[in-house]
Design a protein around this motif. Structure first.
Motif, PDB file in Angstrom:
ATOM      1  N   GLU A   1       1.178  -1.292  -0.033  1.00 52.43           N
ATOM      2  CA  GLU A   1       0.016  -0.360   0.020  1.00 52.43           C
ATOM      3  C   GLU A   1       0.916   1.210   0.235  1.00 52.43           C
ATOM      4  O   GLU A   1       0.896   2.239  -0.295  1.00 52.43           O
ATOM      5  CB  GLU A   1      -1.002  -0.224   1.238  1.00 52.43           C
ATOM      6  CG  GLU A   1      -2.152  -0.912   0.998  1.00 52.43           C
ATOM      7  CD  GLU A   1      -2.599  -0.461   2.860  1.00 52.43           C
ATOM      8  OE1 GLU A   1      -4.061  -1.819   2.365  1.00 52.43           O
ATOM      9  OE2 GLU A   1      -2.362  -0.490   3.369  1.00 52.43           O
ATOM     10  N   ARG A   2       1.877   1.505   0.993  1.00 57.88           N
ATOM     11  CA  ARG A   2       2.607   2.337   0.896  1.00 57.88           C
ATOM     12  C   ARG A   2       3.671   2.516  -0.405  1.00 57.88           C
ATOM     13  O   ARG A   2       3.737   3.570  -1.178  1.00 57.88           O
ATOM     14  CB  ARG A   2       3.966   2.293   2.006  1.00 57.88           C
ATOM     15  CG  ARG A   2       3.170   2.464   3.268  1.00 57.88           C
ATOM     16  CD  ARG A   2       2.412   3.996   3.906  1.00 57.88           C
ATOM     17  NE  ARG A   2       1.727   3.463   5.195  1.00 57.88           N
ATOM     18  CZ  ARG A   2       0.503   3.037   4.855  1.00 57.88           C
ATOM     19  NH1 ARG A   2      -0.353   2.940   3.506  1.00 57.88           N
ATOM     20  NH2 ARG A   2      -0.362   2.820   5.902  1.00 57.88           N
ATOM     21  N   GLU A   3       4.030   1.763  -0.767  1.00 55.80           N
ATOM     22  CA  GLU A   3       4.964   1.682  -2.515  1.00 55.80           C
ATOM     23  C   GLU A   3       2.937   2.203  -3.300  1.00 55.80           C
ATOM     24  O   GLU A   3       4.277   2.495  -4.119  1.00 55.80           O
ATOM     25  CB  GLU A   3       5.373   0.241  -3.134  1.00 55.80           C
ATOM     26  CG  GLU A   3       6.042  -0.354  -2.037  1.00 55.80           C
ATOM     27  CD  GLU A   3       6.138  -1.779  -2.278  1.00 55.80           C
ATOM     28  OE1 GLU A   3       6.018  -2.470  -3.380  1.00 55.80           O
ATOM     29  OE2 GLU A   3       7.504  -2.380  -1.576  1.00 55.80           O
ATOM     30  N   GLN A   4       2.134   1.741  -3.542  1.00 48.67           N
ATOM     31  CA  GLN A   4       1.255   2.940  -4.522  1.00 48.67           C
ATOM     32  C   GLN A   4       0.927   3.911  -3.737  1.00 48.67           C
ATOM     33  O   GLN A   4       0.149   4.910  -4.787  1.00 48.67           O
ATOM     34  CB  GLN A   4      -0.205   1.475  -4.108  1.00 48.67           C
ATOM     35  CG  GLN A   4       0.136   0.143  -5.193  1.00 48.67           C
ATOM     36  CD  GLN A   4      -1.101  -1.057  -4.520  1.00 48.67           C
ATOM     37  OE1 GLN A   4      -2.019   0.097  -3.459  1.00 48.67           O
ATOM     38  NE2 GLN A   4      -1.082  -1.999  -5.283  1.00 48.67           N
ATOM     39  N   GLU A   5       0.805   4.148  -2.490  1.00 48.06           N
ATOM     40  CA  GLU A   5       0.860   5.605  -2.482  1.00 48.06           C
ATOM     41  C   GLU A   5       1.797   6.608  -2.998  1.00 48.06           C
ATOM     42  O   GLU A   5       1.655   7.759  -2.950  1.00 48.06           O
ATOM     43  CB  GLU A   5       0.284   5.305  -0.583  1.00 48.06           C
ATOM     44  CG  GLU A   5      -0.136   7.123  -0.280  1.00 48.06           C
ATOM     45  CD  GLU A   5       0.040   6.995   0.887  1.00 48.06           C
ATOM     46  OE1 GLU A   5      -0.008   8.412   1.986  1.00 48.06           O
ATOM     47  OE2 GLU A   5       0.158   5.447   2.391  1.00 48.06           O
ATOM     48  N   LEU A   6       3.503   5.757  -2.516  1.00 51.77           N
ATOM     49  CA  LEU A   6       4.517   7.600  -3.116  1.00 51.77           C
ATOM     50  C   LEU A   6       4.071   7.425  -4.273  1.00 51.77           C
ATOM     51  O   LEU A   6       4.531   8.900  -4.069  1.00 51.77           O
ATOM     52  CB  LEU A   6       5.977   6.062  -3.257  1.00 51.77           C
ATOM     53  CG  LEU A   6       6.607   7.468  -2.899  1.00 51.77           C
ATOM     54  CD1 LEU A   6       7.058   7.458  -2.400  1.00 51.77           C
ATOM     55  CD2 LEU A   6       8.235   5.732  -3.171  1.00 51.77           C
ATOM     56  N   PRO A   7       4.097   7.833  -5.401  1.00 53.76           N
ATOM     57  CA  PRO A   7       3.554   8.318  -6.331  1.00 53.76           C
ATOM     58  C   PRO A   7       3.422   9.475  -6.525  1.00 53.76           C
ATOM     59  O   PRO A   7       3.501  10.529  -7.158  1.00 53.76           O
ATOM     60  CB  PRO A   7       3.360   7.304  -7.329  1.00 53.76           C
ATOM     61  CG  PRO A   7       3.906   6.190  -7.060  1.00 53.76           C
ATOM     62  CD  PRO A   7       3.537   6.242  -5.586  1.00 53.76           C
ATOM     63  N   GLY A   8       1.689   9.726  -6.074  1.00 46.88           N
ATOM     64  CA  GLY A   8       1.412  11.010  -5.701  1.00 46.88           C
ATOM     65  C   GLY A   8       0.877  11.485  -4.496  1.00 46.88           C
ATOM     66  O   GLY A   8       2.004  12.696  -4.866  1.00 46.88           O
ATOM     67  N   VAL A   9       1.940  10.939  -3.638  1.00 40.23           N
ATOM     68  CA  VAL A   9       2.699  11.731  -2.279  1.00 40.23           C
ATOM     69  C   VAL A   9       3.974  12.190  -2.768  1.00 40.23           C
ATOM     70  O   VAL A   9       4.304  13.517  -2.832  1.00 40.23           O
ATOM     71  CB  VAL A   9       3.335  10.723  -1.522  1.00 40.23           C
ATOM     72  CG1 VAL A   9       3.592  11.748  -0.214  1.00 40.23           C
ATOM     73  CG2 VAL A   9       2.044  10.415  -0.685  1.00 40.23           C
TER      74      VAL A   9
END
Length: 512
Positions: free
Chosen positions: A489-497
């Motif tokens: 989930e964090r890996e998927q969240e990273l691009p947006g952040v």
């Protein structure tokens, strides 16, 4: 065994200690129902410090006092506002090792010796509220100070203190203060008896780094950088006693101070000569690593404990909590000892000396004389460029061990970038603050991912230990799987952040 208390007091000038007719009757003042006289007692205190008054320079005092209800050794450490922490031990003839160690970050191992003797005749009154509970103690002291140092003189004066009682509302001090000021009684200009005694007896005052004052011009990049360095060195030194005593969050805060110092010494190489600062950075890295075991264990324990707490009871199979406690006791004891060994080492004392030299005689380069704006902005953008390269590299990799390592490197770069924005706030203002806030969001995502990586490794080892003991490993495997989900989930969240943090307008704002 040392006893720690917090004292909150205010000092006032007193016209006389022999005749107290000038003292107003505080009975009836808001919150005070009665004033009860306690009589007079004789106090005799010998203050200790280094030859160059390092304790006094750090707003700390060490004394051995006889007389009164709290005779013994007292180490006073500064707090916030009117509050100080007082650590007491029994009145032994020799300075207790415990207090010597708690003062070590300030003395840096230099010998302690008597610098001044202060004798006081104390007239005490208790201030009671309407229920008869003591809310404050008012004392009027006739003070006499002498120093064993050559070329000094005797000093005598009168002063008054109002000290808040334990558990009382701090507003009491404001109420009493207003009543005293209406009668023309003003706050004392000196923060402590020792400070006034040093001044009045000519025993000396905390020495200022003259070499620095001559070299650092106001409004320059050098001044801004050194202000941040001073702040972090002060944090490290003042947190040392708390770390030694195992106070909550102290290890974490001291480790952060190490990281911030390392970061600013790296990012500000154009201002501070790296031939001097690089060895200091290496030693700060060592200290941070020694503190890291204890801090990392704290974070991991909290994460694992919370993970177990979120599971339904029927999924917690076997003595899971008991095994976690065994792991905690074993690992935390070793990590704690590692911290204490580091703080007691000659290497740590050498680092403290290096930091003192760095702040007193900073190795300034030519760019230190320039205006701070461009210098600080360039430092931030350089760190950002390094961060960007690491994030882009990590995002290009497929999930797996290599990605975990790349994201960890990006996390460290994010911290360095955020710390660079902190150092730049005094010169760049809101743009640096906004940019730092976006970078912090990136760091948070990367940090949660890395904490999960560490947790998975520990969960695997706990599962193996449980299996070897004949216990069910189901719960440990379940927690391991949940950590894998969180990591994804964090890996998927990273691009947006990262897209928010890398917005071009934020970077441009820094250069304006």
């Amino acid at each position: 065994m040392a006893k720690s208390t917090r004292e909150t007091e205010r000092k006032y000038e007193a016209p006389s200690a022999d005749d107290t007719s000038w003292l107003p009757d505080l009975t009836g003042v808001d919150g005070i129902g009665a004033v009860v006289e306690q009589g007079v007692e004789e106090l005799d205190a010998v203050y200790f410090d280094t030859d160059d008054l390092r304790l006094a320079a750090g707003s700390a005092t060490l004394r051995r006092r006889s007389g009164g209800s709290d005779a013994g050794w007292h180490l006073k450490l500064p707090g916030s506002g009117d509050t100080r922490e007082e650590i007491q031990t029994p009145p032994d003839s020799e300075l207790p090792d415990e207090l010597r160690e708690l003062a070590l970050s300030r003395t840096r191992g230099a010998d302690l010796r008597p610098i001044v003797r202060v004798r006081s005749r104390r007239d005490t009154r208790l201030l009671l509220d309407g229920t008869g509970t003591t809310v404050a103690e008012l004392t009027v002291d006739a003070v006499r100070a002498d120093s064993p140092l050559p070329g000094t003189a005797r000093a005598e004066w009168a002063e008054m203190e109002v000290e808040l009682a334990e558990g009382a509302d701090p507003a009491v001090l404001d109420t009493v203060d207003k009543a005293l000021r209406r009668e023309g009684i003003e706050r004392a200009p000196h923060p402590s008896k020792l400070a006034k005694a040093l001044e009045e007896t000519a025993a000396g005052a905390p020495r200022l780094p003259d070499a620095r004052a001559e070299r650092v011009r106001a409004g320059t990049a050098g001044e801004h950088v050194l202000a941040y360095v001073d702040q972090q060195v002060h944090a490290l030194v003042t947190l040392d006693p708390a770390v030694r005593r195992g106070l909550p969050d102290s290890v974490h805060r001291m480790r952060v101070a190490c990281r911030r110092l390392r970061s600013v010494l790296r990012s500000q190489r154009p201002v501070l000569d790296r031939r001097v600062t690089d060895p200091v950075r290496a030693e700060l890295k060592w200290l941070g690593g020694e503190l890291g075991g204890e801090r990392d264990h704290e974070v991991l324990l909290e994460r694992l404990d919370a993970g177990i707490g979120r599971l339904p009871r029927e999924l917690v199979l076997g003595p899971v909590r008991a095994r976690l406690r065994v792991w905690h006791v074993t690992d935390s004891s070793a990590a704690r000892q590692r911290t204490l060994d580091a703080l007691d080492s000659p290497r740590y004392l050498a680092l403290l000396d290096s930091l003192a030299a760095l702040t007193e005689k900073p190795p300034l380069r030519d760019k230190a004389t320039r205006a701070p704006g461009k210098v600080m902005a360039k430092a931030v953008t350089k760190e950002y460029d390094r961060l960007a390269a690491r994030v882009v590299h990590a995002l290009e990799l497929p999930p797996g061990t290599e990605t975990d390592r790349a994201l960890h490197e990006a996390r460290k770069a994010a911290k360095r970038t955020r710390y660079a924005t902190e150092a730049a706030r005094s010169s760049l203002g809101k743009p640096a603050k906004r940019f730092g806030k976006r970078i912090k969001a990136v760091q948070k995502v990367l940090g949660d991912h890395q904490d999960g990586v560490v947790a998975r490794d520990t969960l695997r080892r706990l599962a193996l230990a449980a299996h070897a003991a004949g216990e069910p490993g189901f719960t440990w495997g379940l927690l391991h799987g949940r950590e894998q989900v969180v990591a994804r989930e964090r890996e998927q969240e990273l691009p947006g952040v990262w897209a928010d943090a890398s917005e071009p307008r934020l970077r441009k704002a820094l250069k304006r």
